[in-house]
Motif scaffolding. Sequence first.
Motif, short mmCIF file in Angstrom:
data_model
loop_
_atom_site.label_atom_id
_atom_site.label_comp_id
_atom_site.label_asym_id
_atom_site.label_seq_id
_atom_site.Cartn_x
_atom_site.Cartn_y
_atom_site.Cartn_z
N ARG A 50 0.84 -1.21 0.00
CA ARG A 50 0.00 0.00 0.00
C ARG A 50 0.87 1.25 0.00
NH1 ARG A 50 -5.35 -1.31 0.92
NH2 ARG A 50 -5.77 -3.22 2.14
N GLY A 59 -1.50 5.96 2.08
CA GLY A 59 -1.06 4.58 2.10
C GLY A 59 -1.00 4.03 3.51
N ARG A 62 -4.62 3.53 4.83
CA ARG A 62 -5.29 2.34 4.30
C ARG A 62 -4.81 1.09 5.04
NH1 ARG A 62 -5.03 3.79 -2.21
NH2 ARG A 62 -6.93 5.08 -2.25
N PRO A 121 -1.15 -3.55 -5.31
CA PRO A 121 -1.66 -3.22 -3.97
C PRO A 121 -3.06 -3.77 -3.78
CG PRO A 121 -1.89 -1.33 -5.40
CD PRO A 121 -1.11 -2.36 -6.19
N PRO A 124 -8.56 -0.42 -1.79
CA PRO A 124 -8.77 0.36 -0.57
C PRO A 124 -9.80 -0.30 0.33
CG PRO A 124 -8.82 1.78 -2.51
CD PRO A 124 -8.82 0.37 -3.01
#
Length: 434
Positions: A50, A59, A62, A121, A124
């Motif tokens: 992230r 980042g 999250r 990644p 979210p």
Amino acid sequence: MADAALRLTALAEELLGERLPVRIRAWDGSESGPPGAPVLVIHSRRALRRLLWKPGELGLARAWVAGELDIEGDLYEALDLMASLIWDRGAEAKDSVHPVRDPKVRAFAKGLLQLAGPWLPPPPPPEEVRRRTGTLHTKRRDKEAISHHYDVGNDFYELVLGPSMVYSCAYWEDDGNLEDAQRDKLDLVCRKLALKEGDRLLDVGCGWGSMAIHAAREYGARVTGVTLSVEQAAYARKRIAEEGLTDRIEIRVQDYRDVRDGPYDAISSIGMAEHVGSVRFREYADDLYALLKPGGRLLNHQIARRPEKDESAYHVDEFIDAYVFPDGELAPVGRTVTTLEEAGFEARDVESIREHYALTLRSWVTNLEKNWDRAVRMTSPGRARVWRLYMAASALSFQHNKIGVNQILVVRPAEGGSSRMPLRARDWTASATG
């Protein structure tokens, strides 16, 4: 060999040019850092991915919301230590080199990639608000933003706020408790507005009805409260009925821009103006001015930020915008006062109660932590983590004067310029002078 924590510590210290003040525990069980310090626990390499794909605050946020990052030990101490190391390094230091060209940044990113693995990644967390398009602070967009924050569930807010159900800065005595402090804040607002029997009060952003109930029950005011939250309105109406005050209080699901039944003797706006936005604040001031009768008072209770050297560089905090208050904006208190006066108001009193908000937020965090399992069941683990982080970090921001909160009392001057205010400032119950 379990050495992820040691490698992360070395990478971070090389990038920052100083020792890490917190301890790191990695997903492989390894630990590194000063003994006895708060521990930053990295449960999964997903957190590193992230950060690689979204460097900086968003980042990290999250990863925190997803439960991939955690803190063991004193949360406030850990946030303080990391803030002084990362977020408080200053804009000039951050802008002194281009991040992509900085060899330290490139070396850090390369090392992080080796630890994280070459995967995309994770998406979210679901608690993150979807990116919005279109013009800021339209009525529809404001309603969506308010719903994201306030329609979490009244039961959840009861756990956090306590019986007062007041979601704004309390007004503390040295040895007070949260309920007394919130009652004292509501009473302070009523006294500043000089409310008396039969006065018409408009409560903008009325929340769960606490201000309306206090003004009607203790001062005999006739109150109209407006909110964009359906859940808040339903809760407020139920409380008002239980208090036997339905003949004195009306709660509407209505945008303040649609209120047209003035004039009012007084207006309270407590913790609402932060949602208005800079592009709409003059409209907000104009609308409230038009709704007040000559000699009427407005009490604007609002969080303020410190002025920027370059005001055009101001941007909304990424974590707050994505998870807490979508589209929320803060302004310096001087700018707020100026805009209110540009609309025709006369500023009569500005009281900073910054330290009071630090105490209030710490009380809310304590309530949340005491009721953690219930809060998670009522919302989600991610939502509870959002609230714990945002309230604890905000408490430190108020404590360290990064942000403030002010009660700004303004009047709409009557004929001939009369303010109808007492001669002695802050003697709120004294007779008017004309």
